[in-house]
Motif scaffolding. Structure first.
Motif, short mmCIF file in Angstrom:
data_model
loop_
_atom_site.label_atom_id
_atom_site.label_comp_id
_atom_site.label_asym_id
_atom_site.label_seq_id
_atom_site.Cartn_x
_atom_site.Cartn_y
_atom_site.Cartn_z
N LEU A 464 -1.10 -2.28 6.07
CA LEU A 464 -2.05 -2.52 4.98
C LEU A 464 -1.64 -1.78 3.71
O LEU A 464 -1.98 -2.21 2.60
CB LEU A 464 -3.45 -2.07 5.42
CG LEU A 464 -4.09 -2.84 6.58
CD1 LEU A 464 -5.40 -2.19 6.97
CD2 LEU A 464 -4.31 -4.30 6.21
N PHE A 465 -0.91 -0.67 3.85
CA PHE A 465 -0.48 0.08 2.67
C PHE A 465 0.56 -0.67 1.87
O PHE A 465 0.79 -0.34 0.70
CB PHE A 465 0.08 1.44 3.09
CG PHE A 465 -0.98 2.42 3.53
CD1 PHE A 465 -1.71 3.14 2.61
CD2 PHE A 465 -1.24 2.61 4.87
CE1 PHE A 465 -2.69 4.03 3.01
CE2 PHE A 465 -2.21 3.51 5.29
CZ PHE A 465 -2.93 4.21 4.36
N THR A 466 1.24 -1.65 2.45
CA THR A 466 2.30 -2.39 1.75
C THR A 466 1.93 -3.86 1.55
O THR A 466 2.81 -4.68 1.31
CB THR A 466 3.60 -2.30 2.53
OG1 THR A 466 3.42 -2.84 3.85
CG2 THR A 466 4.07 -0.85 2.66
N ALA A 467 0.65 -4.19 1.64
CA ALA A 467 0.23 -5.59 1.45
C ALA A 467 0.47 -6.02 0.00
O ALA A 467 0.50 -5.20 -0.92
CB ALA A 467 -1.25 -5.75 1.81
N ARG A 468 0.65 -7.32 -0.19
CA ARG A 468 0.99 -7.83 -1.53
C ARG A 468 -0.16 -7.69 -2.52
O ARG A 468 0.06 -7.54 -3.71
CB ARG A 468 1.39 -9.30 -1.42
CG ARG A 468 2.69 -9.52 -0.66
CD ARG A 468 3.07 -11.00 -0.65
NE ARG A 468 4.33 -11.22 0.04
CZ ARG A 468 4.88 -12.42 0.20
NH1 ARG A 468 4.27 -13.50 -0.27
NH2 ARG A 468 6.02 -12.54 0.84
#
Length: 782
Positions: A464-468
């Motif tokens: 979730l920390f690297t979601a677009r």
């Protein structure tokens, strides 16, 4: 007539025949009245454009008589020429008749057309006369319009002069009324008073040399000075919101107050309000413990998203509004604004970090990500004013993400320990008669699936920390360092290494005082788990991590998969070796007690196999079943055809008892001892504690070697009588009958049992062995 003559040739020859004219109708007849007219007026424009120019075509527009006559003379014979001349004559006569008919039929029409043209000429003359009269009237109207236009322009000029005089009178009246209006609006509508004074100020300055205008200006200045004093008092003593503060300072600047003093007072007022916003946020946090003792703070009253929302809307929004107003009021002068805003932003970051530290549990990761995303988005406007704060904000988000990843690592470790506790409980739980518990394969599959599923769930949460759709995911840290250092190395690799260390700790680390040792089945299960990690699980986990968190080519170095697989294999090897040692020690302990607690000198003649030997065979059989649940069979060396019927000698497997028995007496012990040592020189050396392979045969061989080696060492320390020697002979033959099938090489069992028998013979006071047939009978009966 020339035209008629030219057209009369249309009917001559093939081209002039009725069939070639194209005038045929559906009935096949030739329409005579239209044919001559069409030939007379010539073809249409489209037909002429489509037809190629032919000078010999008598009906074409490019007809040339000289060329036609030359062609006819060259191509036609005399008879044909005469026939052509006769045909042309007939056609000419027919055309003349047609022309006369047409003339007679249209004569009346020609007469009527001539009368009509004559009447039209008379009408045209009347129309020309009327047009001349109309032109004269239009000229008169134009002259009148010019006179009217000149009169209107003169009137407009006079009206403009009058309007100018009226406007001047109104302006003079307005200037006269300025002091009264300023005095009326200064107390209730200062902004309106400022606009009124701004409009009148230029005019009053321009006509200051006139006494009346100078008096108006002086009175206006006095009113504005009093307004400035009231605004100053309000700015210093009252608490104004950002909009009121901006309006107050803006009016003072319009009154030409010093900008330096106003900027200081503006920041002072803004600082008071922002300090109040920070104090409201800090009131939601537990007070810091000055003694430094580790106490668990109470849970926060609201979640992290609500805290960030209040901080963003209240503090950050107010700071951005005030900073924008400061720049609009004082231009590019940011020498005071930047340190002022940086100090307040640092305090806000500190409060946010304290609030993030209260997120001790895992909670809802999506809520944390949304809070950090909202914090980063709301801070963009502030970072445009304070570029230096971008690094601090990015570092705060990165620390929060790393802290959550560390918590997930600890959660995975706790989860794995909990799963191990469940496995140990399942292994130690009592089993009712006739009801079996879960087998080792089921426990292993449950443990592996639970740990892998938990790890995949953690990766999904961390992703979730690297979601677009997350704003801070575009930061360089989350595109490279977070994926590699925090997730791959700090979470996945760290957990795999910790798992291998934890599993290996059951074999390496000494148990705490009073703590129960790990059950052998748990050692076997963990060894299989580490071996499965080495074979497939580690590769799958690393591939899944690299897909969800792709590393950059220029990023930090990563731990290669083969290195992790080597650690897992080393842990599996150590656990399996320890399992062999534990199980071998358990069997050896039974054998040791059975040897140490027996009176070998006073024992009676053996009639049965001792119960401990039966227990050893049962335990080895149970271990064989247990290991076979998790490991493959392995490879055994080819067995001899009479392994179970091999004669068990108390001297040596290479010499027959009858040959050396007469010479073996207590008076000559050195002969047999020397012979046994010479035999050992030529026998294969047995390594008792060598590392085992990952198969059942190797594990059972290791346990058997440890057990029989212990039996050998215990026998060497005892003194035996005749019947004691015979009991050892019976026990050894019983073990030979059943243990050879578990070992990878029957010669290992045979060699160790031969050494046991030889040691018993050396330690026997009356070495008289039992007949082999009797030994077999006792063992079969036992």
């Amino acid at each position: 007539m020339a035209a008629v003559t030219a057209g009369s040739g249309a009917g001559s020859g093939p081209a002039g025949s009725p069939e070639a004219t194209g005038g045929s109708t559906g009935g096949g007849g030739w329409r005579r009245p239209h044919g001559p007219l069409q030939r007379y007026y010539g073809p249409s424009t489209a037909e002429a454009a489509e037809a190629a120019p032919d000078p010999t075509d008598i009906n074409g527009p490019h007809f040339d008589p000289e060329v036609f006559m030359t062609k006819v003379r060259n191509e036609c014979p005399l008879g044909q020429l005469l026939a052509r001349e006769a045909a042309l004559g007939r056609e000419i006569r027919a055309l003349d008749s047609d022309m006369q008919t047409l003339l007679y039929e249209n004569y009346n029409k020609f007469i009527s057309a001539t009368d009509t043209i004559r009447k039209m000429k008379v009408d045209f003359r009347h129309m020309e006369a009327e047009m001349d009269d109309l032109a004269a009237n239009m000229a008169a109207i134009s002259a009148s319009s010019a006179r009217v236009s000149a009169a209107l322009q003169d009137r407009h000029r006079r009206g403009a002069q009058l309007a100018g005089v009226q406007a001047l009178l109104r302006k003079l009246q307005a200037l006269v009324e300025v002091p009264g209006r300023l005095r009326c609006w200064a107390g209730t509508e200062p902004a309106r008073a400022l606009r009124c004074h701004a409009r009148a100020r230029a005019v009053l300055r321009h006509y200051r040399h006139l006494p009346s205008f100078r008096a108006i200006e002086d009175e206006s200045h006095a009113i504005m000075a009093d307004l400035a004093r009231r605004l100053r008092t309000r700015l210093r003593e009252e608490k104004l919101d950002p909009k009121e503060l901006t309006e107050c300072v803006e009016m003072l600047l319009q009154l030409e107050e010093p900008a330096e003093e106003l900027s200081e007072e503006f920041l002072s007022q803004a600082g008071t309000r922002l300090e109040a916003e920070l104090a409201a946020l800090e009131a939601e946090l537990p007070a810091a413990d000055p003694s430094g003792t580790a106490t668990t703070p109470p849970p926060p009253a609201s979640d992290i998203l609500d805290f960030v929302d209040r901080g963003s809307s209240a503090f950050v929004g107010t700071l951005c509004q005030l900073a924008g107003s400061y720049r609009a009021l004082f231009g590019g002068d940011t020498g005071r604004l930047e340190p002022f805003a940086a100090a307040l932003a640092t305090r806000y970051f500190t409060l946010l970090e304290r609030r993030l530290a209260l997120e001790r549990g895992l909670g809802d990761t999506s809520l944390l990500v949304r809070a950090l995303d909202r914090f980063h988005r709301r801070l963009r406007a502030l970072l445009e004013l304070l570029p230096a704060g971008a690094d601090a904000a990015a570092a705060l988000v990165a620390r929060a993400a790393r802290e959550r990843v560390d918590r997930y690592l600890r959660a995975l470790q706790t989860f794995f320990l909990g799963c191990l506790g469940d496995v140990r409980q399942a292994l130690a739980a009592p089993r009712p008669p006739g009801k079996e518990g879960p087998g080792l394969p089921d426990l292993l599959a449950t443990l592996a699936a639970s740990v892998l599923g938990q790890l995949k769930a953690v990766l999904a949460y961390v992703q979730l920390f690297t979601a677009r759709d997350v704003a801070f995911a575009s930061l360089p840290y989350f595109k490279g360092e977070f994926c590699v250092t925090a997730v791959r190395e700090g979470l996945v690799v760290a957990f795999v290494r910790w798992l291998c260390r934890t599993a290996r700790g059951f074999a390496d680390g000494p148990a705490e005082r009073g703590a129960p040792a790990a059950p052998p089945a748990l050692l076997l299960l963990l060894a299989r788990l580490c071996l499965d990690y080495e074979n497939s699980t580690i590769s799958y986990i690393l591939t899944l991590t690299d897909e969800q968190f792709p590393p950059q080519d220029s990023g930090p170095a990563v731990t290669p998969g083969p290195a992790l697989c080597a650690e897992a294999r080393a842990a599996a090897q150590r656990l399996l070796d320890h399992y062999v040692q534990v199980q071998g020690a358990a069997v050896a302990q039974m054998l040791r007690k059975s040897v140490e607690t027996r009176d070998w000198l006073g024992t009676v003649e053996p009639r049965n196999v001792r119960a401990v030997m039966k227990r050893v065979v049962e335990d080895i059989t149970a271990i064989d079943v247990q290991v076979g649940q998790l490991f493959e069979e392995g490879v055994r060396r080819a067995q001899s055809s009479d392994s179970s019927r091999r004669a068990f000698s108390v001297y040596s497997s290479s010499r027959a008892p009858g040959r050396y028995a007469p010479s073996y007496t207590p008076s000559a012990p050195m002969d047999t001892h020397l012979l046994s040592n010479i035999q050992k020189l030529f026998s294969e050396r047995i390594d008792i504690f060598s590392p085992v392979e990952f198969n059942k045969v190797s594990v059972l061989t290791g346990i058997i070697k440890i057990s029989l080696k212990t039996l050998l060492e215990c026998v060497r320390l005892r003194t035996l009588g005749r019947f004691g020697l015979q009991q050892v002979q019976v026990d050894g033959h019983y073990l030979q009958l059943y243990l050879w099938r578990f070992a990878s090489d029957e010669r290992v069992v045979q060699g160790l049992l031969d050494e046991v028998a030889a040691s018993a013979a050396h330690r026997c006071l009356d070495p008289v062995p039992m007949e082999h047939s009797v030994v077999e009978l006792i063992c079969e009966r036992g």
